[in-house]
Design a protein around this motif. Structure first.
Motif, PDB file in Angstrom:
ATOM      1  N   GLU A  14       8.061  -3.618   5.497  1.00  0.00           N
ATOM      2  CA  GLU A  14       8.816  -2.530   6.126  1.00  0.00           C
ATOM      3  C   GLU A  14       7.879  -1.744   7.040  1.00  0.00           C
ATOM      4  O   GLU A  14       6.938  -1.097   6.573  1.00  0.00           O
ATOM      5  CB  GLU A  14       9.434  -1.618   5.070  1.00  0.00           C
ATOM      6  CG  GLU A  14      10.513  -2.295   4.237  1.00  0.00           C
ATOM      7  CD  GLU A  14      11.241  -1.317   3.332  1.00  0.00           C
ATOM      8  OE1 GLU A  14      11.507  -0.177   3.795  1.00  0.00           O
ATOM      9  OE2 GLU A  14      11.522  -1.679   2.183  1.00  0.00           O
ATOM     10  N   ALA A  15       8.163  -1.794   8.338  1.00  0.00           N
ATOM     11  CA  ALA A  15       7.256  -1.224   9.332  1.00  0.00           C
ATOM     12  C   ALA A  15       7.030   0.272   9.140  1.00  0.00           C
ATOM     13  O   ALA A  15       5.907   0.762   9.326  1.00  0.00           O
ATOM     14  CB  ALA A  15       7.792  -1.494  10.740  1.00  0.00           C
ATOM     15  N   ASN A  16       8.093   1.009   8.774  1.00  0.00           N
ATOM     16  CA  ASN A  16       7.932   2.461   8.628  1.00  0.00           C
ATOM     17  C   ASN A  16       7.011   2.813   7.455  1.00  0.00           C
ATOM     18  O   ASN A  16       6.184   3.723   7.551  1.00  0.00           O
ATOM     19  CB  ASN A  16       9.295   3.149   8.472  1.00  0.00           C
ATOM     20  CG  ASN A  16      10.075   2.635   7.276  1.00  0.00           C
ATOM     21  OD1 ASN A  16       9.909   1.482   6.863  1.00  0.00           O
ATOM     22  ND2 ASN A  16      10.938   3.464   6.715  1.00  0.00           N
ATOM     23  N   ILE A  17       7.135   2.068   6.361  1.00  0.00           N
ATOM     24  CA  ILE A  17       6.262   2.322   5.210  1.00  0.00           C
ATOM     25  C   ILE A  17       4.839   1.906   5.540  1.00  0.00           C
ATOM     26  O   ILE A  17       3.874   2.600   5.206  1.00  0.00           O
ATOM     27  CB  ILE A  17       6.772   1.580   3.961  1.00  0.00           C
ATOM     28  CG1 ILE A  17       8.158   2.109   3.549  1.00  0.00           C
ATOM     29  CG2 ILE A  17       5.780   1.732   2.799  1.00  0.00           C
ATOM     30  CD1 ILE A  17       8.750   1.405   2.354  1.00  0.00           C
ATOM     31  N   ARG A  18       4.698   0.769   6.217  1.00  0.00           N
ATOM     32  CA  ARG A  18       3.372   0.288   6.590  1.00  0.00           C
ATOM     33  C   ARG A  18       2.664   1.291   7.504  1.00  0.00           C
ATOM     34  O   ARG A  18       1.474   1.585   7.325  1.00  0.00           O
ATOM     35  CB  ARG A  18       3.499  -1.067   7.278  1.00  0.00           C
ATOM     36  CG  ARG A  18       2.202  -1.852   7.357  1.00  0.00           C
ATOM     37  CD  ARG A  18       2.425  -3.288   7.802  1.00  0.00           C
ATOM     38  NE  ARG A  18       3.016  -3.393   9.135  1.00  0.00           N
ATOM     39  CZ  ARG A  18       4.241  -3.824   9.373  1.00  0.00           C
ATOM     40  NH1 ARG A  18       5.027  -4.203   8.375  1.00  0.00           N
ATOM     41  NH2 ARG A  18       4.705  -3.888  10.618  1.00  0.00           N
ATOM     42  N   SER A  19       3.399   1.835   8.464  1.00  0.00           N
ATOM     43  CA  SER A  19       2.817   2.821   9.394  1.00  0.00           C
ATOM     44  C   SER A  19       2.440   4.101   8.664  1.00  0.00           C
ATOM     45  O   SER A  19       1.391   4.697   8.938  1.00  0.00           O
ATOM     46  CB  SER A  19       3.807   3.133  10.515  1.00  0.00           C
ATOM     47  OG  SER A  19       4.058   1.995  11.304  1.00  0.00           O
ATOM     48  N   LEU A  20       3.298   4.523   7.711  1.00  0.00           N
ATOM     49  CA  LEU A  20       3.009   5.721   6.922  1.00  0.00           C
ATOM     50  C   LEU A  20       1.725   5.540   6.117  1.00  0.00           C
ATOM     51  O   LEU A  20       0.856   6.413   6.114  1.00  0.00           O
ATOM     52  CB  LEU A  20       4.178   6.023   5.988  1.00  0.00           C
ATOM     53  CG  LEU A  20       3.936   7.097   4.915  1.00  0.00           C
ATOM     54  CD1 LEU A  20       3.709   8.457   5.565  1.00  0.00           C
ATOM     55  CD2 LEU A  20       5.107   7.167   3.935  1.00  0.00           C
ATOM     56  N   ASP A  36       2.319  -8.040   7.355  1.00  0.00           N
ATOM     57  CA  ASP A  36       3.728  -7.875   7.021  1.00  0.00           C
ATOM     58  C   ASP A  36       4.318  -9.066   6.264  1.00  0.00           C
ATOM     59  O   ASP A  36       5.520  -9.133   6.035  1.00  0.00           O
ATOM     60  CB  ASP A  36       4.558  -7.599   8.282  1.00  0.00           C
ATOM     61  CG  ASP A  36       4.474  -8.747   9.286  1.00  0.00           C
ATOM     62  OD1 ASP A  36       3.825  -9.776   8.990  1.00  0.00           O
ATOM     63  OD2 ASP A  36       5.050  -8.593  10.392  1.00  0.00           O
TER      64      ASP A  36
END
Length: 236
Positions: A14-20, A36
């Motif tokens: 999940e890109a948003n969790i990874r970025s967070l 990912d």
């Protein structure tokens, strides 16, 4: 300032969790690596040799537990499972497979950071033979393990990640001759060959140069020709 940060591999689709997670870790002094999927994470892991892995289980190509197993076949690198699976049996299964910790989503950032610090600290104790010291001091040489900083006569020495890992490994075995094979397996997790020995020698020459030691002069690190290296106990 030291450029020798702990490397943490984030395996999360999940890109948003990874970025967070990446932003959170970078803001707290770590170097974040990202993947990912399971296959990409495996490539990143064995290429970059991170100090800790944050691992999601529900990955698009394979289950994260397979990566956990693969890492545990050869390494003790700390692994924190970060998953939406909250079933107790699943947690027990992952811990039995070798995970150091299990955090369920949604997660608190302060708690996750605390678990990262704890896992890294516990791993240092294991790799250092159970020692709980935070600072290694040997004459004018000082190594601050928690911040991964090195000082000689009070002056900070800027080492690369690999250079620091070599020095730290020798300090954990101070006074003992560590063979080329032992050092290479510890630092690069590879079997020694001519290329790896040459790479080790180049890194050691760089360390000596940064310490201000010229060829032929006494150094903190003794080269046992044809065998390996030893960190002197009586450095002065």
């Amino acid at each position: 300032m030291s450029n020798n940060k702990y490397k943490i591999l984030i395996v999360e689709d999940e890109a948003n969790i990874r970025s967070l997670l990446s932003a959170l870790l970078e803001a707290n002094g770590y170097r974040a690596l990202e993947a990912d999927c399971c296959s990409g994470a495996e490539l990143m892991y064995f290429s970059h040799v991170p100090d800790l892995v944050i691992l999601d289980l529900g990955l698009p190509d394979k289950d994260g537990s397979l990566l956990l197993k693969k890492i545990r076949e050869r390494d003790l690198t700390p692994i924190i499972v970060l998953s939406a699976r909250s079933d107790e049996d699943e947690k027990v299964k992952m811990l039995d497979l070798g995970a150091n910790d299990y955090v369920t989503k949604p997660f608190g950032t302060a708690e996750l950071l605390a678990r990262v610090r704890s896992s890294l600290r516990d791993h240092r104790k294991i790799s250092g033979g159970g020692s709980t010291v935070a600072v290694f001091s040997n004459g004018p040489l000082e190594i601050r393990y928690d911040s991964r900083r090195v000082f000689v006569k009070g002056k900070e020495i800027s080492l690369t990640q690999i250079e620091y890992n070599i020095l730290s490994f020798l300090s954990e075995n101070v006074g003992k001759v560590m063979t080329y094979s032992a050092i290479i397996k510890s630092i690069w997790r590879e079997y020694p060959d001519e290329g790896n020995i040459k790479r080790l020698q180049v890194n050691m020459a760089n360390i000596r140069k940064k310490f201000g030691t010229m060829p032929g002069e006494e150094s903190f690190i003794v080269n046992e020709l044809g065998i390996g290296y030893r960190l002197r106990e009586d450095a002065n």
